[in-house]
Write a protein that holds these residues in place. Sequence first.
Motif, PDB file in Angstrom:
ATOM      1  N   ASP A  51       0.980  -1.059  -0.023  1.00  0.00           N
ATOM      2  CA  ASP A  51       0.076  -0.083   0.120  1.00  0.00           C
ATOM      3  C   ASP A  51       0.831   1.261  -0.079  1.00  0.00           C
ATOM      4  O   ASP A  51       2.038   1.140   0.401  1.00  0.00           O
ATOM      5  CB  ASP A  51      -0.882  -0.149   1.297  1.00  0.00           C
ATOM      6  N   LEU A  52       0.261   2.399  -0.481  1.00  0.00           N
ATOM      7  CA  LEU A  52       0.920   3.622  -0.683  1.00  0.00           C
ATOM      8  C   LEU A  52       0.160   4.540   0.133  1.00  0.00           C
ATOM      9  O   LEU A  52      -1.062   5.041  -0.634  1.00  0.00           O
ATOM     10  CB  LEU A  52       1.367   3.918  -2.084  1.00  0.00           C
ATOM     11  N   LEU A  53       0.399   5.327   0.905  1.00  0.00           N
ATOM     12  CA  LEU A  53      -0.409   6.385   1.680  1.00  0.00           C
ATOM     13  C   LEU A  53       0.244   7.766   1.405  1.00  0.00           C
ATOM     14  O   LEU A  53       1.072   7.923   1.771  1.00  0.00           O
ATOM     15  CB  LEU A  53      -0.401   5.831   3.120  1.00  0.00           C
ATOM     16  N   LEU A  54      -0.777   8.650   1.050  1.00  0.00           N
ATOM     17  CA  LEU A  54      -0.346   9.808   0.737  1.00  0.00           C
ATOM     18  C   LEU A  54      -1.503  10.867   1.460  1.00  0.00           C
ATOM     19  O   LEU A  54      -2.609  10.556   1.552  1.00  0.00           O
ATOM     20  CB  LEU A  54      -0.318  10.274  -0.651  1.00  0.00           C
ATOM     21  N   VAL A  55      -0.851  11.992   2.043  1.00  0.00           N
ATOM     22  CA  VAL A  55      -1.611  13.098   2.482  1.00  0.00           C
ATOM     23  C   VAL A  55      -1.269  14.168   2.074  1.00  0.00           C
ATOM     24  O   VAL A  55      -0.263  14.863   1.954  1.00  0.00           O
ATOM     25  CB  VAL A  55      -1.596  13.323   4.076  1.00  0.00           C
ATOM     26  N   GLY A  56      -2.285  14.710   1.122  1.00  0.00           N
ATOM     27  CA  GLY A  56      -1.964  15.986   0.447  1.00  0.00           C
ATOM     28  C   GLY A  56      -0.855  15.846  -0.637  1.00  0.00           C
ATOM     29  O   GLY A  56      -1.090  14.844  -1.421  1.00  0.00           O
ATOM     30  N   SER A  57       0.270  16.488  -0.811  1.00  0.00           N
ATOM     31  CA  SER A  57       1.087  16.207  -1.691  1.00  0.00           C
ATOM     32  C   SER A  57       2.327  15.331  -1.178  1.00  0.00           C
ATOM     33  O   SER A  57       3.220  14.669  -1.980  1.00  0.00           O
ATOM     34  CB  SER A  57       1.961  17.241  -2.149  1.00  0.00           C
ATOM     35  N   LEU A  58       2.300  14.800   0.021  1.00  0.00           N
ATOM     36  CA  LEU A  58       3.246  14.107   0.590  1.00  0.00           C
ATOM     37  C   LEU A  58       3.172  12.926   0.817  1.00  0.00           C
ATOM     38  O   LEU A  58       1.921  12.197   1.307  1.00  0.00           O
ATOM     39  CB  LEU A  58       3.516  14.629   2.074  1.00  0.00           C
ATOM     40  N   LEU A  59       4.069  11.792   0.386  1.00  0.00           N
ATOM     41  CA  LEU A  59       3.927  10.483   0.619  1.00  0.00           C
ATOM     42  C   LEU A  59       4.380   9.994   2.102  1.00  0.00           C
ATOM     43  O   LEU A  59       5.407  10.562   2.540  1.00  0.00           O
ATOM     44  CB  LEU A  59       4.733   9.683  -0.191  1.00  0.00           C
ATOM     45  N   VAL A  60       3.439   9.466   2.907  1.00  0.00           N
ATOM     46  CA  VAL A  60       3.577   9.541   4.340  1.00  0.00           C
ATOM     47  C   VAL A  60       3.923   7.846   4.710  1.00  0.00           C
ATOM     48  O   VAL A  60       4.552   7.596   5.800  1.00  0.00           O
ATOM     49  CB  VAL A  60       2.672   9.957   5.117  1.00  0.00           C
ATOM     50  N   GLY A  61       3.675   6.896   3.708  1.00  0.00           N
ATOM     51  CA  GLY A  61       3.787   5.447   3.933  1.00  0.00           C
ATOM     52  C   GLY A  61       3.696   4.745   3.078  1.00  0.00           C
ATOM     53  O   GLY A  61       3.098   4.987   1.917  1.00  0.00           O
ATOM     54  N   VAL A  62       4.576   3.530   3.042  1.00  0.00           N
ATOM     55  CA  VAL A  62       4.660   2.559   1.931  1.00  0.00           C
ATOM     56  C   VAL A  62       4.924   1.259   2.426  1.00  0.00           C
ATOM     57  O   VAL A  62       5.859   0.952   3.320  1.00  0.00           O
ATOM     58  CB  VAL A  62       5.609   2.972   0.756  1.00  0.00           C
ATOM     59  N   GLY A  63       4.147   0.183   2.104  1.00  0.00           N
ATOM     60  CA  GLY A  63       4.507  -1.054   2.555  1.00  0.00           C
ATOM     61  C   GLY A  63       3.413  -2.054   2.950  1.00  0.00           C
ATOM     62  O   GLY A  63       2.173  -1.417   2.616  1.00  0.00           O
ATOM     63  N   PRO A  64       3.461  -3.080   3.125  1.00  0.00           N
ATOM     64  CA  PRO A  64       2.337  -4.033   3.376  1.00  0.00           C
ATOM     65  C   PRO A  64       1.472  -3.558   4.759  1.00  0.00           C
ATOM     66  O   PRO A  64       2.309  -3.018   5.481  1.00  0.00           O
ATOM     67  CB  PRO A  64       2.736  -5.426   3.448  1.00  0.00           C
ATOM     68  N   GLY A  65       0.058  -3.824   4.576  1.00  0.00           N
ATOM     69  CA  GLY A  65      -0.755  -3.754   5.691  1.00  0.00           C
ATOM     70  C   GLY A  65      -0.920  -2.501   6.322  1.00  0.00           C
ATOM     71  O   GLY A  65      -1.660  -2.499   7.253  1.00  0.00           O
ATOM     72  N   ILE A  66      -0.932  -1.424   5.438  1.00  0.00           N
ATOM     73  CA  ILE A  66      -1.336  -0.011   5.971  1.00  0.00           C
ATOM     74  C   ILE A  66      -2.817   0.039   5.785  1.00  0.00           C
ATOM     75  O   ILE A  66      -3.613   0.700   6.373  1.00  0.00           O
ATOM     76  CB  ILE A  66      -0.735   1.121   5.064  1.00  0.00           C
ATOM     77  N   ILE A  67      -3.339  -0.580   4.790  1.00  0.00           N
ATOM     78  CA  ILE A  67      -4.963  -0.849   4.411  1.00  0.00           C
ATOM     79  C   ILE A  67      -5.622  -1.190   5.984  1.00  0.00           C
ATOM     80  O   ILE A  67      -6.877  -0.692   6.096  1.00  0.00           O
ATOM     81  CB  ILE A  67      -5.199  -1.730   3.427  1.00  0.00           C
ATOM     82  N   THR A  68      -4.895  -1.716   6.661  1.00  0.00           N
ATOM     83  CA  THR A  68      -5.743  -2.176   7.894  1.00  0.00           C
ATOM     84  C   THR A  68      -6.067  -0.980   8.949  1.00  0.00           C
ATOM     85  O   THR A  68      -7.194  -1.020   9.787  1.00  0.00           O
ATOM     86  CB  THR A  68      -4.931  -2.814   8.893  1.00  0.00           C
ATOM     87  N   ALA A  69      -5.368   0.138   8.700  1.00  0.00           N
ATOM     88  CA  ALA A  69      -5.957   1.427   9.483  1.00  0.00           C
ATOM     89  C   ALA A  69      -6.668   2.582   8.595  1.00  0.00           C
ATOM     90  O   ALA A  69      -6.665   3.584   8.934  1.00  0.00           O
ATOM     91  CB  ALA A  69      -4.374   2.001   9.871  1.00  0.00           C
ATOM     92  N   ALA A  70      -6.926   2.034   7.257  1.00  0.00           N
ATOM     93  CA  ALA A  70      -7.428   2.836   6.381  1.00  0.00           C
ATOM     94  C   ALA A  70      -8.947   3.442   6.700  1.00  0.00           C
ATOM     95  O   ALA A  70      -9.177   4.618   6.818  1.00  0.00           O
ATOM     96  CB  ALA A  70      -7.767   2.210   5.070  1.00  0.00           C
ATOM     97  N   GLN A  71      -9.587   2.615   7.515  1.00  0.00           N
ATOM     98  CA  GLN A  71     -10.805   2.777   8.039  1.00  0.00           C
ATOM     99  C   GLN A  71     -10.711   3.822   9.221  1.00  0.00           C
ATOM    100  O   GLN A  71     -11.411   4.880   9.613  1.00  0.00           O
ATOM    101  CB  GLN A  71     -11.727   1.673   8.349  1.00  0.00           C
ATOM    102  N   ASP A  72      -9.736   3.380   9.894  1.00  0.00           N
ATOM    103  CA  ASP A  72      -9.642   4.273  11.178  1.00  0.00           C
ATOM    104  C   ASP A  72      -9.361   5.632  10.852  1.00  0.00           C
ATOM    105  O   ASP A  72      -9.752   6.656  11.719  1.00  0.00           O
ATOM    106  CB  ASP A  72      -8.558   3.613  12.052  1.00  0.00           C
ATOM    107  N   ASP A  73      -8.287   5.873   9.773  1.00  0.00           N
ATOM    108  CA  ASP A  73      -7.920   7.352   9.392  1.00  0.00           C
ATOM    109  C   ASP A  73      -8.983   7.804   8.214  1.00  0.00           C
ATOM    110  O   ASP A  73      -8.591   9.042   7.844  1.00  0.00           O
ATOM    111  CB  ASP A  73      -6.581   6.991   8.549  1.00  0.00           C
ATOM    112  N   ASN A  74     -10.062   7.342   8.034  1.00  0.00           N
ATOM    113  CA  ASN A  74     -11.025   7.773   6.889  1.00  0.00           C
ATOM    114  C   ASN A  74     -10.540   8.065   5.758  1.00  0.00           C
ATOM    115  O   ASN A  74     -10.582   9.058   5.026  1.00  0.00           O
ATOM    116  CB  ASN A  74     -11.651   9.282   7.575  1.00  0.00           C
ATOM    117  N   ALA A  75      -9.461   7.018   5.465  1.00  0.00           N
ATOM    118  CA  ALA A  75      -8.718   7.148   3.969  1.00  0.00           C
ATOM    119  C   ALA A  75      -9.767   6.979   3.042  1.00  0.00           C
ATOM    120  O   ALA A  75     -10.742   6.098   2.906  1.00  0.00           O
ATOM    121  CB  ALA A  75      -7.680   6.480   3.928  1.00  0.00           C
TER     122      ALA A  75
END
Length: 253
Positions: A51-75
């Motif tokens: 998974d690759l996570l961005l906030v605005g123009s910034l890449l803030v995370g990359v790797g497996p398993g980030i999607i597990t927090a997607a709902q918590d973060d309202n992504a």
Amino acid sequence: MNHTDSGTHTVSWNPEALDEILSNDEGRPVLFANARILTMDPVIGTMTGADLLLVGSLLVGVGPGIITAAQDDNAIVVDCTGMTIAPAVVDAVALAGGRGHRSDHVATLTPGNTTDILVVPDALAPDVPSAVVALVTRPEQVRALVAAGRPVLWAGADVPGRPRAPEAGIPAAGDLTGSPRVGVWIDEHDFLHQELTADGRYDETRGGRPHAYQGRYWIDGDRVDYLDDLGFWAYGEFKGDELHHAGYVMKPG
């Protein structure tokens, strides 16, 4: 349900996610999930099912398993199953092994970098150069092109409201009357005198030689572009009360 843009193209790849991204005024994170990711980072390498996570123009995370927090973060989640994510800007020096330290690498999908990414089918992206070639030769196959966190292409078509390059041609000179940047600029050694006039012309004296270079100039923010009457282009930058140009630091004369 497919999203239809302002033209006739029907978006058939993650249309709901695109709508959410375009209307994202709340700073919600955007997660590109379940992809093969060619990070070009010498430590992180290539990841699959990641998974690759961005906030605005910034890449803030990359790797497996980030999607597990997607709902918590309202992504906003973009399902990239069967897709490869690659940097949209190629660091040719890094590709050739010409950088010695990780901190020297640019245009990598490393947390902390600007999010410029390409999303293309796996078959079109065995490596980063191939992914970039796909953008040029088969843009209809590009699932997403994102620049500084904003979609430019989506499902092979222009995104409504996407930024546009200026039209080709030399711009017209603007009226700079009253601009604090109009006037004579002189370097600390009194070698270079550069006069910027309100009609968009410049005139340089170098080492006492008048009219050494003359031409047109344009100011865009802190950037100044020069087109000399001899035909070459040059660049300068305003930094506070200084004008930096071609190794010279000038102040108002």
